[in-house]
Design a protein around this motif. Structure first.
Motif, PDB file in Angstrom:
ATOM      1  N   GLN A 176      -1.818  -0.901  -1.340  1.00 24.75           N
ATOM      2  CA  GLN A 176      -1.732  -1.903  -0.130  1.00 24.75           C
ATOM      3  C   GLN A 176      -3.216  -2.481  -0.054  1.00 24.75           C
ATOM      4  O   GLN A 176      -3.390  -3.549   0.471  1.00 24.75           O
ATOM      5  CB  GLN A 176      -1.390  -1.055   1.122  1.00 24.75           C
ATOM      6  N   SER A 177      -4.305  -1.584  -0.223  1.00 27.87           N
ATOM      7  CA  SER A 177      -5.629  -2.183  -0.053  1.00 27.87           C
ATOM      8  C   SER A 177      -6.365  -2.345  -1.194  1.00 27.87           C
ATOM      9  O   SER A 177      -7.616  -2.461  -1.185  1.00 27.87           O
ATOM     10  CB  SER A 177      -6.321  -1.175   0.821  1.00 27.87           C
ATOM     11  N   TYR A 178      -5.695  -2.476  -2.262  1.00 26.46           N
ATOM     12  CA  TYR A 178      -6.062  -2.832  -3.860  1.00 26.46           C
ATOM     13  C   TYR A 178      -6.323  -4.228  -3.750  1.00 26.46           C
ATOM     14  O   TYR A 178      -5.663  -5.196  -3.564  1.00 26.46           O
ATOM     15  CB  TYR A 178      -5.087  -2.568  -4.985  1.00 26.46           C
ATOM     16  N   GLU A 179      -7.726  -4.730  -4.252  1.00 29.48           N
ATOM     17  CA  GLU A 179      -8.057  -6.024  -4.196  1.00 29.48           C
ATOM     18  C   GLU A 179      -7.618  -6.901  -5.440  1.00 29.48           C
ATOM     19  O   GLU A 179      -7.819  -8.023  -5.292  1.00 29.48           O
ATOM     20  CB  GLU A 179      -9.579  -6.258  -3.959  1.00 29.48           C
ATOM     21  N   GLY A 180      -7.266  -5.960  -6.529  1.00 28.20           N
ATOM     22  CA  GLY A 180      -6.942  -6.702  -7.605  1.00 28.20           C
ATOM     23  C   GLY A 180      -5.426  -7.080  -7.662  1.00 28.20           C
ATOM     24  O   GLY A 180      -4.616  -6.604  -6.892  1.00 28.20           O
ATOM     25  N   THR A 181      -4.915  -7.605  -8.877  1.00 33.33           N
ATOM     26  CA  THR A 181      -3.593  -8.139  -9.049  1.00 33.33           C
ATOM     27  C   THR A 181      -2.581  -6.865  -9.557  1.00 33.33           C
ATOM     28  O   THR A 181      -3.346  -5.850 -10.095  1.00 33.33           O
ATOM     29  CB  THR A 181      -3.400  -9.081 -10.046  1.00 33.33           C
ATOM     30  N   VAL A 182      -1.654  -6.784  -8.807  1.00 29.61           N
ATOM     31  CA  VAL A 182      -0.791  -5.638  -9.247  1.00 29.61           C
ATOM     32  C   VAL A 182       0.354  -6.030  -9.960  1.00 29.61           C
ATOM     33  O   VAL A 182       1.127  -7.081  -9.577  1.00 29.61           O
ATOM     34  CB  VAL A 182      -0.213  -4.826  -7.847  1.00 29.61           C
ATOM     35  N   LEU A 183       0.764  -5.454 -10.884  1.00 31.46           N
ATOM     36  CA  LEU A 183       1.851  -5.514 -11.931  1.00 31.46           C
ATOM     37  C   LEU A 183       2.906  -4.655 -11.776  1.00 31.46           C
ATOM     38  O   LEU A 183       2.555  -3.521 -11.772  1.00 31.46           O
ATOM     39  CB  LEU A 183       1.544  -5.761 -13.478  1.00 31.46           C
ATOM     40  N   MET A 184       4.106  -4.886 -11.916  1.00 29.69           N
ATOM     41  CA  MET A 184       5.350  -4.014 -11.772  1.00 29.69           C
ATOM     42  C   MET A 184       6.702  -4.667 -12.396  1.00 29.69           C
ATOM     43  O   MET A 184       6.736  -5.789 -12.520  1.00 29.69           O
ATOM     44  CB  MET A 184       5.634  -3.541 -10.365  1.00 29.69           C
ATOM     45  N   TYR A 185       7.322  -3.447 -12.950  1.00 25.35           N
ATOM     46  CA  TYR A 185       8.707  -4.136 -13.424  1.00 25.35           C
ATOM     47  C   TYR A 185       9.826  -3.934 -12.461  1.00 25.35           C
ATOM     48  O   TYR A 185       9.909  -3.125 -11.657  1.00 25.35           O
ATOM     49  CB  TYR A 185       8.990  -3.208 -14.695  1.00 25.35           C
ATOM     50  N   GLU A 186      10.860  -4.635 -12.498  1.00 26.96           N
ATOM     51  CA  GLU A 186      12.007  -4.376 -11.504  1.00 26.96           C
ATOM     52  C   GLU A 186      13.319  -5.010 -12.286  1.00 26.96           C
ATOM     53  O   GLU A 186      13.304  -5.957 -12.812  1.00 26.96           O
ATOM     54  CB  GLU A 186      11.994  -4.932 -10.049  1.00 26.96           C
TER      55      GLU A 186
END
Length: 303
Positions: A176-186
């Motif tokens: 939630q507080s991560y400043e970088g980009t987040v990658l996920m699969y769905e």
């Protein structure tokens, strides 16, 4: 603490360590990238390794046979290795490598050991001192990242979110507080629910929905959580998605960490809460709580 150093001859053929040398010399484990959609994703090196390997382990042997047939590769031996049989199949494959066989591991698409049980086989191999050699290829998450338009300097990959509500909330809170980009699969069945959860916990951030990567009908939907949810209502989800989510903005992070008010005077701090609709008495109380002082101190200072 002891350090284990692996020095492999990366350009050595997969067949040179088995069948042509003494059987007491262990083989190697090759992690071979396969196409994520377009068969032209396959590298020349990947084809050669699969041709030369003594053994090939595949997540879905039916899918892999189609790939091997396309590239006119006749496997010496094809094994099944997936989430449901890894407990028995993994140790057996490691035993064969120790006996001198070179094994090439592939997944259904992309790089093995990314969101599949390949990582367990790698761990077993490393524990036995077996050389593990990457044969790079296509990867859906990184492919989506580089075309997303979102920052690429820092990012984290989290795979699939848990299915249960508490697990999902816990996973989201961790970035939630991560400043970088987040990658996920769905999956297409859960992508709408995932966007709703992300909107609830992260606010209306930017996101890219990537699907059919490298295929003929490759599709990227760029927008906010809210706009992409509206778009999915008119375009029902199809196929696996890679989600590229914007990180937290600096101002929002400072506010979360309680730093947003530090450059404000006491009067400005109180006025901030008054503009949000609080009575002056409650605004002074909130200001005191932010600053770790008593409400009386704020009152006396503003007299």
């Amino acid at each position: 603490m002891e350090i284990a150093v692996q020095r492999s001859y990366a350009n050595e053929g997969a067949g040179t360590g088995a069948g042509t040398t003494a059987s007491t010399e262990p083989g190697k484990l090759y992690l071979v990238g396969t196409p994520i959609g377009n068969l032209e994703d396959m590298t020349f090196r990947a084809v050669r390794i699969l041709q030369e390997a003594d053994l090939i382990a595949a997540e879905d042997t039916r899918q892999t046979r189609k790939l091997l047939t396309h590239f006119e590769i006749t496997p010496k031996k094809l094994y099944s290795y997936h989430e449901h049989n890894k407990g028995a199949s993994g140790p057996e494959l490691v035993r064969l490598i120790i006996e001198g066989k070179n094994l090439a591991l592939v997944s259904d698409a992309g790089l093995p050991a990314i969101s599949d049980p390949g990582s367990d086989l790698v761990r077993l191999a490393v524990e036995q001192g077996i050389d593990v050699i990457p044969v790079p290829g296509a990867n859906a998450a990184l492919s989506a990242l580089i075309v997303s338009g979102l920052p690429t300097e820092r990012f984290q990959f989290i795979g699939f979110l848990p299915r249960d509500k508490k697990g999902r909330e816990r996973a989201i809170s961790q970035f939630q507080s991560y400043e970088g980009t987040v990658l996920m699969y769905e999956s297409p069945h859960r992508v709408v629910k995932t966007l709703q959860d992300l909107l609830e916990h992260l606010g209306n951030r930017r996101i890219v929905l990537a699907r059919e990567l490298t295929k003929r009908y490759e599709e990227m939907a760029r927008g906010t959580f809210e706009s992409c949810l509206a778009w999915l209502e008119e375009h029902p989800p199809l196929g696996e998605y890679c989600l590229v989510v914007e990180g937290i903005q600096a101002g929002e992070l400072e506010e979360q960490q309680g730093l947003w008010w530090q450059e404000l005077t006491l009067e400005q701090h109180v006025e901030h809460y008054e503009r949000e609709g609080l009575p002056r008495k409650d605004a002074m109380k909130r200001t005191a709580a932010d600053r770790g002082v008593s409400k009386r101190d704020i009152y006396n200072a503003l007299l």
